[in-house]
Write a protein that holds these residues in place. Sequence first.
Motif, mmCIF file in Angstrom:
data_model
loop_
_atom_site.group_PDB
_atom_site.id
_atom_site.type_symbol
_atom_site.label_atom_id
_atom_site.label_comp_id
_atom_site.label_asym_id
_atom_site.label_seq_id
_atom_site.Cartn_x
_atom_site.Cartn_y
_atom_site.Cartn_z
ATOM 1 N N ILE A 205 0.830 -1.202 0.000
ATOM 2 C CA ILE A 205 0.000 0.000 0.000
ATOM 3 C C ILE A 205 0.859 1.244 0.000
ATOM 4 N N ASP A 206 0.589 2.130 -0.941
ATOM 5 C CA ASP A 206 1.216 3.447 -0.947
ATOM 6 C C ASP A 206 0.473 4.296 0.073
ATOM 7 N N GLN A 207 1.080 4.501 1.220
ATOM 8 C CA GLN A 207 0.441 5.231 2.308
ATOM 9 C C GLN A 207 0.098 6.667 1.915
ATOM 10 N N ASP A 208 0.842 7.218 0.989
ATOM 11 C CA ASP A 208 0.651 8.618 0.606
ATOM 12 C C ASP A 208 -0.517 8.807 -0.361
ATOM 13 N N THR A 209 -0.763 7.836 -1.240
ATOM 14 C CA THR A 209 -1.802 7.988 -2.256
ATOM 15 C C THR A 209 -2.968 7.010 -2.098
ATOM 16 N N GLY A 210 -2.716 5.871 -1.461
ATOM 17 C CA GLY A 210 -3.749 4.858 -1.303
ATOM 18 C C GLY A 210 -3.741 3.772 -2.361
ATOM 19 N N ALA A 211 -2.951 3.904 -3.424
ATOM 20 C CA ALA A 211 -2.869 2.856 -4.439
ATOM 21 C C ALA A 211 -2.273 1.593 -3.819
ATOM 22 N N HIS A 212 -2.827 0.418 -4.158
ATOM 23 C CA HIS A 212 -2.322 -0.806 -3.547
ATOM 24 C C HIS A 212 -2.508 -2.004 -4.477
ATOM 25 N N TRP A 213 -1.727 -3.050 -4.207
ATOM 26 C CA TRP A 213 -1.778 -4.265 -5.010
ATOM 27 C C TRP A 213 -1.356 -5.452 -4.173
ATOM 28 N N ARG A 214 -1.724 -6.625 -4.648
ATOM 29 C CA ARG A 214 -1.310 -7.876 -4.014
ATOM 30 C C ARG A 214 -1.300 -8.982 -5.056
ATOM 31 N N PRO A 215 -0.550 -10.052 -4.805
ATOM 32 C CA PRO A 215 -0.583 -11.178 -5.740
ATOM 33 C C PRO A 215 -1.959 -11.834 -5.755
ATOM 34 N N GLU A 216 -2.351 -12.323 -6.900
ATOM 35 C CA GLU A 216 -3.523 -13.188 -7.033
ATOM 36 C C GLU A 216 -3.181 -14.167 -8.137
ATOM 37 N N LYS A 217 -2.797 -15.361 -7.735
ATOM 38 C CA LYS A 217 -2.237 -16.325 -8.675
ATOM 39 C C LYS A 217 -3.130 -16.497 -9.892
ATOM 40 N N PRO A 218 -2.464 -16.468 -11.068
ATOM 41 C CA PRO A 218 -1.022 -16.322 -11.299
ATOM 42 C C PRO A 218 -0.591 -14.880 -11.549
ATOM 43 N N GLY A 219 -1.485 -13.933 -11.279
ATOM 44 C CA GLY A 219 -1.171 -12.530 -11.546
ATOM 45 C C GLY A 219 -1.269 -11.670 -10.302
ATOM 46 N N ALA A 220 -2.125 -10.637 -10.370
ATOM 47 C CA ALA A 220 -2.240 -9.717 -9.242
ATOM 48 C C ALA A 220 -3.579 -9.000 -9.288
ATOM 49 N N ALA A 221 -3.967 -8.458 -8.144
ATOM 50 C CA ALA A 221 -5.140 -7.601 -8.031
ATOM 51 C C ALA A 221 -4.664 -6.218 -7.617
ATOM 52 N N LEU A 222 -5.225 -5.174 -8.245
ATOM 53 C CA LEU A 222 -4.827 -3.799 -7.965
ATOM 54 C C LEU A 222 -6.069 -2.970 -7.671
ATOM 55 N N ALA A 223 -5.925 -1.985 -6.777
ATOM 56 C CA ALA A 223 -7.055 -1.114 -6.445
ATOM 57 C C ALA A 223 -6.540 0.235 -5.982
ATOM 58 N N TRP A 224 -7.447 1.196 -6.002
ATOM 59 C CA TRP A 224 -7.094 2.559 -5.588
ATOM 60 C C TRP A 224 -8.379 3.289 -5.248
ATOM 61 N N ALA A 225 -8.569 3.592 -3.986
ATOM 62 C CA ALA A 225 -9.738 4.354 -3.541
ATOM 63 C C ALA A 225 -9.429 5.832 -3.724
ATOM 64 N N GLN A 226 -9.672 6.343 -4.907
ATOM 65 C CA GLN A 226 -9.279 7.709 -5.238
ATOM 66 C C GLN A 226 -10.191 8.732 -4.569
ATOM 67 N N ALA A 227 -9.577 9.749 -4.010
ATOM 68 C CA ALA A 227 -10.303 10.721 -3.198
ATOM 69 C C ALA A 227 -11.290 11.551 -4.004
ATOM 70 N N HIS A 228 -11.079 11.680 -5.330
ATOM 71 C CA HIS A 228 -11.937 12.558 -6.110
ATOM 72 C C HIS A 228 -13.275 11.921 -6.469
ATOM 73 N N GLU A 229 -13.476 10.641 -6.124
ATOM 74 C CA GLU A 229 -14.730 9.974 -6.442
ATOM 75 C C GLU A 229 -15.821 10.442 -5.484
ATOM 76 N N PRO A 230 -16.885 11.079 -5.960
ATOM 77 C CA PRO A 230 -17.934 11.592 -5.065
ATOM 78 C C PRO A 230 -18.885 10.485 -4.623
#
Length: 269
Positions: A205-230
């Motif tokens: 987790i990027d503590q400064d921006t909130g972008a984060h990822w983790r492995p999900e075999k055989p690839g990965a899952a990525l997410a970002w709770a962006q602050a500009h989303e109303p």
Amino acid sequence: TTSRSMEGMRAQFVEPENVAMMRESIAFYQDFAERTGLAGYDVGVHQQGYLFLTTAADGPQRLGQRVAAQRAMGLSDVEFLSGDQVRQHFPYAAAEEITAGAFRQGDGWLSAHEACFGFARASGATMLLNTAVIGLTIDAARGCVAGVETDRGPLAAPQVIIAAGPYSGRVASLAGVELPLRIVRRHRVTIGQHPLIPQDAPMVIDQDTGAHWRPEKPGAALAWAQAHEPPGEPLDDVPVNPRFVHEVLEGVYRLCPFWLEVAETLRRD
């Protein structure tokens, strides 16, 4: 709360109540089969850790204080890492700008889908599918809920638990209760197999921006709770941000540069 979430489980919170609740929750999921009586049932627990990273100049001080506070709450296995220690132990987090990190091996993720069906199976409860709740019965004399009105008829109940996710506010309003919920759209991207994605990595987790990822075999899952989303209204069909894949990749490669190389090889199937 949804099988489309990042399915994370972590005890690295700052409130004592959250820390205590999550330590107990994680312990439950570790022994899910035994606790539920479902012999051999697997909810896919992966305790590969949660790694919080920062590039802020005061990051070492802030993360250091947070780790110290968490240890005081009984979270004795959370670790503070300097920027050099982060790069040494997690070489894919190679950005020279990283000033500090916080890591706990006991955190991780599981299969929300399997957990949901496991709870349902173990409960022995009757499941009414395609049944709409149209009202809550109130016992005026006692001032409490006495049941549920459905489009199939009434159901008496001394207690009613609202577990309707983003629709919980609407259900609660049937009893005259206002829940202060803010419904915000979130996205998750799953990337297929790629040799550069480390499958032994923690949730990063990027503590400064909130972008984060983790492995999900055989690839990965990525997410970002962006602050500009109303905030908005709960929807059955949630519209997708077509640029999110590009946005989240830009977010995660800030601290983990290998994602830029992964992005250059991706194609949409």
